[in-house]
Design an enzyme around this catalytic site. Sequence first.
Site, mmCIF file in Angstrom:
data_model
loop_
_atom_site.group_PDB
_atom_site.id
_atom_site.type_symbol
_atom_site.label_atom_id
_atom_site.label_comp_id
_atom_site.label_asym_id
_atom_site.label_seq_id
_atom_site.Cartn_x
_atom_site.Cartn_y
_atom_site.Cartn_z
ATOM 1 N N LYS A 1 26.196 -17.582 24.225
ATOM 2 C CA LYS A 1 24.829 -18.090 24.084
ATOM 3 C C LYS A 1 24.954 -19.607 23.945
ATOM 4 C CE LYS A 1 20.351 -17.550 23.601
ATOM 5 N NZ LYS A 1 19.482 -17.134 24.729
ATOM 6 N N TYR B 1 30.525 -11.026 11.852
ATOM 7 C CA TYR B 1 30.843 -9.871 11.009
ATOM 8 C C TYR B 1 31.852 -10.208 9.921
ATOM 9 C CZ TYR B 1 28.442 -7.129 14.618
ATOM 10 O OH TYR B 1 27.513 -6.633 15.508
ATOM 11 N N ASP C 1 21.723 -12.841 26.848
ATOM 12 C CA ASP C 1 20.451 -12.170 27.140
ATOM 13 C C ASP C 1 20.387 -11.792 28.619
ATOM 14 O OD1 ASP C 1 20.429 -14.906 27.582
ATOM 15 O OD2 ASP C 1 18.407 -15.246 26.820
ATOM 16 N N ASP D 1 29.648 -5.958 20.450
ATOM 17 C CA ASP D 1 29.174 -4.751 19.767
ATOM 18 C C ASP D 1 27.915 -4.232 20.474
ATOM 19 O OD1 ASP D 1 28.813 -2.755 17.880
ATOM 20 O OD2 ASP D 1 27.887 -4.086 16.391
ATOM 21 N N ASP E 1 27.535 -0.955 23.513
ATOM 22 C CA ASP E 1 26.647 0.212 23.383
ATOM 23 C C ASP E 1 25.757 0.334 24.616
ATOM 24 O OD1 ASP E 1 27.590 0.903 20.859
ATOM 25 O OD2 ASP E 1 25.576 1.262 20.068
HETATM 26 C C1 IPM Z 1 31.501 -0.403 16.496
HETATM 27 C C2 IPM Z 1 30.638 -0.119 15.304
HETATM 28 C C3 IPM Z 1 31.130 -0.979 14.142
HETATM 29 C C4 IPM Z 1 31.037 -2.424 14.565
HETATM 30 C C5 IPM Z 1 30.398 -0.726 12.817
HETATM 31 C C6 IPM Z 1 30.460 0.727 12.418
HETATM 32 C C7 IPM Z 1 30.883 -1.632 11.718
HETATM 33 O O1 IPM Z 1 29.316 -0.377 15.607
HETATM 34 O O2 IPM Z 1 32.721 -0.173 16.407
HETATM 35 O O3 IPM Z 1 30.960 -0.847 17.501
HETATM 36 O O4 IPM Z 1 29.968 -3.007 14.518
HETATM 37 O O5 IPM Z 1 32.045 -2.971 14.980
HETATM 38 MG MG MG Z 2 28.937 -0.792 17.623
#
Ligand code: IPM
Ligand code: MG
Length: 360
Positions: free
Chosen positions: A195, A146, A227, A251, A255
């Site tokens: 990985k 990133y 994975d 990231d 989620d």
């Molecule tokens: C998170 C979000 C951010 C990230 C985005 C909005 C840039 O997805 O905080 O997880 O990828 O870090």
């Molecule tokens: Mg995120």
Amino acid sequence: MELKITCIPGDGIGPEIIAEARKVLCAVAEKYGHTISYTDVLMGGASIDVHGVPLTEEAVAAARNADAVLMGSIGGDAATSPWYKLPPNLRPEAGLLSIRKALNLFANLRPAVLYDELTGACPLKEEISKAGFDMLIMRELTGGLYFGERRTTEENGVKTAVDTLVYQEHEIRRIAVKGFEIAMKRRKKVTSVDKANVLDSSRLWRQVVEDVAKAYPEVTLEHMLVDNCAMQLVRDPAQFDVILTENMFGDILSDEASMVTGSIGMLASASLNDTKFGLYEPSHGSAPDIAGKDIANPIATVLSAAMMLRYSFDLDEAADAIENAVKQVLKEGYRTADIFSDGCTLVGCRQMGDLLAERV
Ligand code: IPM
Ligand code: MG
């Protein structure tokens, strides 16, 4: 104690959930005799609308000037919002990435817990969810893909896009130390996710993590390929204590982990540097589709405020009071729409905030 907090309400449901977190903080401050002063700043789309950029230097200065930052959420609907017609470096998300970098917030703590009261919302089979789980994802936040160089070029009609994944040893070491330190206060297990069967950056990651592990003989370290980890999170989430991983893997996996709790609206996060300073925000996004309807779940933001009290201010008792209030309200059967199930009492964002503030 005087708590100096910079607030970033942000976009979408951000302002609503921040208002409720402040309500709860106000109640807790009153109970324990603290005073809180807030400075509000704009970031993301809200800043673009006023200043033309997602983050101003003044906003960064205001954040630096505080003991901690409490944030709602940023971003809009990419399909319809004019913010997404801007070049990528001027979109809402760029503001968030910039503030993380500017404040050196390299350690992102994302707890994913299955609440007893919410096991019904867990999408996993009962034979898996009945074991419960309580994990903490320690995501590296200011390096990797990133923040590496990126460009898109076109030569002879062929478009090429390049993103670079770079990690320096010291960046891996400092996040690994944070991971092991927190594991010492938990169940003393670190799963380092990489990985390493493909990427050089992961092979270095593994080496440095192993080196750091030597100073923590009580902690069990295991390595897991990303994975496989994605699979294990739905197969047997109870096996995890601390998941230590680089920026992009963290990231994605965070989620996933939040979804298996069945309640992304419940999950808090802290982004820390080497000092007591931190930025605290819910793990979920700005949910523009439900903004302004008083139906968002403020609990993740409220719990982020509890993390702030714990990590930036060492106010464990006050943090416990907030966390217990959340458990109490759930036990009494109050639910926002995202975590609602039959037999519960449906409440809106504001009422949830009121209930929590009453119970701290
Ligand atoms: C998170 C979000 C951010 C990230 C985005 C909005 C840039 O997805 O905080 O997880 O990828 O870090
Ligand atoms: Mg995120």
